[in-house]
Write an enzyme that holds these catalytic residues in place. Structure first.
Site, PDB file in Angstrom:
ATOM      1  N   ASP A   7     -11.435   0.753  -3.192  1.00  0.00           N
ATOM      2  CA  ASP A   7     -11.158   2.194  -3.258  1.00  0.00           C
ATOM      3  C   ASP A   7     -11.993   2.915  -4.309  1.00  0.00           C
ATOM      4  OD1 ASP A   7      -9.290   2.466  -1.231  1.00  0.00           O
ATOM      5  OD2 ASP A   7      -7.581   2.104  -2.549  1.00  0.00           O
ATOM      6  N   ASP A  27       0.825  -1.195   0.000  1.00  0.00           N
ATOM      7  CA  ASP A  27       0.000   0.000   0.000  1.00  0.00           C
ATOM      8  C   ASP A  27       0.871   1.261   0.000  1.00  0.00           C
ATOM      9  OD1 ASP A  27      -2.856   0.768   0.233  1.00  0.00           O
ATOM     10  OD2 ASP A  27      -2.169   1.804   2.036  1.00  0.00           O
ATOM     11  N   GLU A  60       1.387  -0.633  -4.942  1.00  0.00           N
ATOM     12  CA  GLU A  60       0.270   0.253  -5.257  1.00  0.00           C
ATOM     13  C   GLU A  60       0.825   1.603  -5.670  1.00  0.00           C
ATOM     14  OE1 GLU A  60      -3.631   2.461  -3.347  1.00  0.00           O
ATOM     15  OE2 GLU A  60      -1.689   2.501  -2.367  1.00  0.00           O
TER      16      GLU A  60
END
Lengths: 566, 566
Positions: free
Chosen positions: B429, B333, B362
């Site tokens: 998301d 992340d 990410e």
């Protein structure tokens, strides 16, 4: 606007951290295409018309096709999202990761909750990622010594059939003259007097040849040159005089007589060292070699730097000379053919031993892949060598082309790497400068003067300063002339004065550099070097004709004698 | 020829090792500008007119401004010096490191003894530098699970105030539904039946929130989800069914309740953990935070990954889940805000524990700086997400623009990274795909079909396959619908059949991809996927009108029913 000419790549030489709070942002456009260029930026988590900043960019470099724009920014939260704005007449074009858009900046994104959609990003300026070459290199003046040919200080070490050290001695590919480390120690004051602050030694480890690039033992001074204790003494004596020491090593390949390679030749697939090299099949044969070698040279087997045992040995070499002997840098031969992981670990090892050690790769071509801060501090700056020689010595290119070549290089790497680039005009691998100049001392001086007033660390090849000449290897490797009546004292004084000037004025070391005049079909240039103390405007004419140069656009300057400061 | 449009950078995505014997060489030109482009190459130590090879290059990607040419070469000695040759009518231009020259290739160089002066170089193809992502990812079909919302298999673990798991449950930013690891184990056969080969879990480490991105303990499964033993059981049961497991972790920042941060809040400058964060000054204050945080979120303090103790802890986390629990990959992340050195060491740690582990960052923007083989195998492929949605779902861009966007991405990275790119259309998301499509199932299917026939690893967000909808967070995080009469079985069968097709035909996984039709102002495309076994010609119409597509230029194809193979 010529959109095809516009180039930017995030997180590259076009967008990098210059220090722990500053980013350099650059973009390329067609030469002369734009009236104004700006970078539009903000925090990626708070990016809106109200919070963004528009920073004008300036032309930082130019060549015949392109302008290269540059800006310095300091993002307060160390995060940086950005786009470019180009203006030409009434036309305004924005450029971000989505592409080009006229009039209004476009963004994109499906449900991009956080991301300032479509902007270029420098996501976070982590201090550890900042490329920080050693500061001392920016002030340094290097002197390259080929140990077999600089000075014979201990005749008891002379190899058999050592030839006489005379001003007309003729070097061959195989003869010896008895140069050694004591000889260097004996002449440290000579170097100090010249103004040298760092010696670059070509290899002095045990090896078979006179050039010592065919290493036998990486941990031992060649007995012809002295001992490891003598090397330590040399380093200590140099340091006492404010002179640092950089060694040269070949990690790409070993010499034929490197004991592990001899073991492989003798024991083949049973040798514990069989994986230290790139042997394609056993039995090993040397002619032609069935192993990877330097070039097609069977006597220089390529080392397999992936092998953990070999790697451990070589990293210990890297550590030993820095930590135990006290050297200040490594110049790495054929650095481009060794794997990148090795260099990353090499850097970690060396900087752990001495964070201020200088790591210099020998690479002749574009070296961006090694200059991101994780491998080398800098490379041998051959493109500058060639440009200076083509313009000032051979008079083969015009001023615009000279500028284009230097400026392309300026934009090719992060500024940190350029600031500590190793600028040489000749070496043990090339004819000597005076010989390239066909004996024309005026041209030689022009080239040297440019090198000594340009950014990057200048290096002088031993003997150039007293007028030595010589063609390609072996001609360029004559024994140093120590007979005073055979040295060119006027040339020595010229070098000495330029070095002193450079050392007294940080603007000449690390000030900004900008061409003020570099026109098509012209043989002269003007440029400035500026810092908060000084502004130098330097004009140099490489043509054989007198040049008139219009200085009205150069800004104010008071002409002073640099020697007397009046 | 438009010289300003020509772009090449050595040792970059334009020149890299594809495997231990193959280089990919690319160059960019103005679209439609050239009749022929070739790479001219040879060994740098033996480069002459007699020894060089001319390899034609092919257009590999296109956008509205540029053609991108590509060639594959296998240098016999693993060393590679090269130039480009451009032909347009009778005009021939060469391009090497010296620049452009008409008619005859120029070289440069002063006494360059070895270097084929002026050529671009890929100096040596060292195997260890080859980027080798795990092979299995090329065949994988991922399924993203948000652990709190997939299935409740052990009600005894339900947090207080757990809400009822119903098809019309409304998620909020703070509520809980009791999803857990046992729930996933209970439904592994469901995933196997769908054709899934790898689960991507958003974080399941102990944390405060329902999304678990605010880590408290990186080494412990959140008690709401189960235990570390349960995680091991899940991994083992998945592996038995041929399903791999990838975990999500946040190394950029911790949660507020991460004990070291709590210690710093309490003990300030006296805390042994004070350097685990980026505290600007003591005493620490949280509103506004005087420390670096994720975005401007005081509850997510940024971790100082330069700190050796913290780094050791985080690398142990990386090792533990791979080696002791047996996970097959890490999804990282906010990966772009962590320092590059951390990621290099992270990669070494993870690949040592399992050389086949997949490392996925990410990153929402251009990710080249992370995809050189030293950090991530791939990134979340948001630009593909956006392109597919803009073309197939929103019908907002034309076919040419769709091709341009995908092709720019294809050229943006080395092919290895593209082959294992993580292709998603929605996630926790973003709004769900069906919702983005305004409930238009046909458009949703077009998008899914493209994703499942494109290269890179496709991922399905839990529940999409049975017709779940939902807007941006929290709407997209509804509990999975397990009531069969509320699932869309037709859609499930569609996904199942496409997945099976992809798995049965390696051409759809990793064959070459080429657009056959992608015209300006058109809403349909045709493309091919080819390998040594199969050639697929796929035509898809995203416009609301019927499209006639001329197939005469597509080459021979026998149309077969992919289900029956007839």
């Amino acid at each position: 606007m010529l959109l095809e000419a516009i180039y930017h790549q995030p997180k590259s030489q076009y967008a990098y951290a210059y220090d722990e709070e500053t980013l350099h942002i650059r973009v390329r456009t067609k030469r002369g295409d734009m009236d104004r260029v700006a970078v539009i930026w903000g925090d990626k988590y708070n990016f809106s018309d109200e919070t963004i900043t528009e920073t004008p960019m300036e032309v930082f470099a130019q060549d015949s096709l392109f302008d290269y724009y540059h800006a310095e920014v300091k993002p307060p939260h160390l995060r940086f999202a950005y786009a470019f704005k180009f203006e030409q007449g009434k036309s305004v074009v924005y450029y971000n990761e989505v592409g080009f858009s006229e009039g209004k900046m476009q963004s994109s994104g499906v449900g991009m909750l956080w991301s300032p959609s479509g902007m270029f990003e420098f996501p976070f300026l982590n201090p550890i990622d900042v490329n920080k070459p050693p500061e001392w290199v920016k002030q340094a003046v290097f002197y390259q010594i080929f140990p077999e040919r600089f000075a014979n200080g201990d005749p008891s070490l002379n190899p058999p059939e050592t030839e006489a050290w005379t001003a007309d001695a003729e070097p061959t590919r195989t003869n010896f003259f008895g140069g050694d480390l004591q000889g260097v120690i004996d002449h440290l004051d000579y170097l100090k007097n010249l103004g040298i602050t760092c010696i670059y030694f070509t290899p002095f480890f045990e090896a078979y040849s006179n050039h010592k690039y065919d290493t036998i033992d990486y941990l031992k001074v060649d007995p012809q040159f002295g001992t490891n204790e003598k090397a330590k003494e040399l380093v200590d004596e140099a340091h006492k005089r404010g002179i640092r020491v950089m060694l040269d090593a070949v990690f790409n390949h070993s010499g034929y007589y490197f004991p592990p390679f001899q073991d492989v030749l003798q024991n083949g697939a049973n040798s514990p060292y069989k994986d230290w090299f790139h042997i394609k099949e056993f039995p090993v044969q040397t002619n032609p070699p069935n192993y990877h070698a330097f070039a097609f040279e069977p006597h220089m087997p390529k080392l397999n730097t992936e092998n953990p045992e070999l790697k451990e040995y070589l990293l210990e070499v890297a550590r030993y000379w820095v930590e135990d002997i006290g050297i200040d840098g490594w110049r790495l031969d054929v650095a481009n053919e060794v794997d990148h992981r090795f260099w990353r670990d090499f850097r970690a090892t060396v900087k752990r031993a001495n964070p201020e050690a200088y790591i210099l790769g020998e690479i002749w071509h574009n070296s961006l892949a090694w200059l991101g801060g994780d491998q080398f501090d800098a490379v041998m700056n051959y493109p500058v060598t060639n440009s200076i020689i083509d313009f000032f010595v051979k008079n083969e290119i015009d001023a615009e082309s000279f500028m284009g070549r230097l400026d392309q290089l300026k934009i090719a790497y992060p500024m940190q790497a350029n600031e500590v680039a190793f600028n040489l005009l000749d070496s043990h691998d090339t004819p000597r400068l005076l010989t390239i100049a066909d004996g024309n001392k005026a041209r030689m001086k022009l080239a040297a003067a440019f090198k000594l007033t340009y950014f990057g660390a200048p290096c002088i090849y031993y003997g150039d300063e007293i007028g030595m000449d010589g063609g390609a290897d072996p001609g360029c490797r004559k024994p140093m002339i120590w007979e005073e009546d055979k040295q060119d004292h006027e040339l020595f004084a010229f070098y000495q004065r330029l070095i002193e000037l450079r050392k007294n004025h940080p603007a000449l070391q690390n000030g900004t550099f900008r061409f003020l005049s570099a026109e098509k079909n012209k043989g002269y240039v003007a440029f400035e070097r500026t810092d908060s103390q000084d502004r130098f405007v330097i004009m140099m004419n490489s043509s054989d004709k007198k040049a008139k140069i219009r200085t009205s656009g150069f800004g104010k300057a008071a002409f002073r004698d640099t020697a007397t400061n009046k």
